[in-house]
Design a protein around this motif. Sequence first.
Motif, PDB file in Angstrom:
ATOM      1  N   SER A  43       0.820  -1.206   0.000  1.00 21.94           N
ATOM      2  CA  SER A  43       0.000   0.000   0.000  1.00 21.94           C
ATOM      3  C   SER A  43       0.856   1.259   0.000  1.00 21.94           C
ATOM      4  CB  SER A  43      -0.920  -0.009   1.224  1.00 21.94           C
ATOM      5  OG  SER A  43      -1.667   1.177   1.312  1.00 21.94           O
TER       6      SER A  43
ATOM      7  N   HIS B 105      -6.239   3.729  -4.867  1.00 18.40           N
ATOM      8  CA  HIS B 105      -5.519   3.221  -3.700  1.00 18.40           C
ATOM      9  C   HIS B 105      -6.492   2.712  -2.643  1.00 18.40           C
ATOM     10  CE1 HIS B 105      -3.457   3.678   0.250  1.00 18.40           C
ATOM     11  NE2 HIS B 105      -2.440   3.165  -0.406  1.00 18.40           N
TER      12      HIS B 105
ATOM     13  N   CYS C 270      -6.227  -1.277  -2.053  1.00 11.48           N
ATOM     14  CA  CYS C 270      -5.542  -1.625  -0.810  1.00 11.48           C
ATOM     15  C   CYS C 270      -6.482  -1.875   0.362  1.00 11.48           C
ATOM     16  CB  CYS C 270      -4.536  -0.520  -0.446  1.00 11.48           C
ATOM     17  SG  CYS C 270      -3.235  -0.328  -1.682  1.00 11.48           S
TER      18      CYS C 270
END
Length: 279
Positions: free
Chosen positions: A39, A79, A83
Motif C-alpha cells: 500500500s 488506492h 488496498c
Amino acid sequence: MSGLNASLGYFLAAVIFAAFVRKLFKKWPRLGFVSEFASSFMLVACWLEIQTIVEVGEWAGGLGPDVTVTILFVVLLTHGVICGGASGNPSLAVQNFLQLEASTLPTLLAVAAQFLGAHLALLAAGFFWGLELTDMHIIKVLMSSECSASLLVPVLQGFFTESACAFIFHLIHLSLRRRSALIRVPLVAVLLTFLSHTARPYTSAYINPSLAYGLTFHCPGFTFREYAVVYWLSSLTGMALALLLYMGHIPRIFAKNLLYCRKTRLRVPKGDKVEKKKM
C-alpha cells in the motif's frame, strides 16, 4: 500527451504490483504488514510521479493544475479500492494501536513495512525517470539532485499547518470508519485531494509520515529534524487530538473518559409505580 501516456503506464504498473502483492499474501493474516508495504509503495510511487507532473509537466508537457488534481484524486480513489484496510499510513497504524485495536509488534512491523515501501518506491521512481521516456522525465533527471522541498514556509508554521490538516483528516476518518466502503473511500479521496491542493503553497498536507519521507525528506533546504517535526510529529499530534476529541480519551493511555460523561438513567419497575400510586 505522450508524457501523460508514459505516466499512466507507470501508474498502472504500480497499481498492478500492489494488487499482486496483496493477493499473494492474503492467505497469511499474520503477514498483514506485507499489505502495508504494498500500500505504501503504491501511494508513494504514484505521488512521486504526480509531483513530477506538478513541477515539470505544466511547462514541459502542457499539463495544467486541473490535470494533476484529477490524477491525484483518481490515484487516491484507486488506492482506497485496491488496498482496502491497508492504509500505508503510519499515523493510522499508531491510531489503531492507541485504540487498542492492534498490539505492539504488529504495529511496529506495519510502520517498518510502510517506510520500507516508501523507500523502495523512491528507488523505483528514480529508475523510471532514468529511462528518460519523455522530455518531462529528462528534465526531472536533471533536476533530481536539486529537487524542491514541499515545505515552503517556516518550520513552526509548517507544523501547525500539517497538524491542522491531520486533525481534520483523522476526525473525519474516524467518523467514516463504520460507513460502507462505497461511501468512505470516495469521501476520503476527495478530502485528501482537497487538503493537498489547499495546502500546496505551505506543506502539501501529506498527513502521512512515510509519504512525506518518500516525497520531500531527500530534498535540500531543511534538516532531517526539521522535516521530522513538520511531517512526523505534527501528523501524530493531529491524530492524537482528533482521537481525543472523537472518543473523549485515548484508550491506550487513559482508561477514563476525559471529555464526555455518560448519563445513567435509573428505571423504576412498573410494579413499584403502581404501589406508589395506591399509597
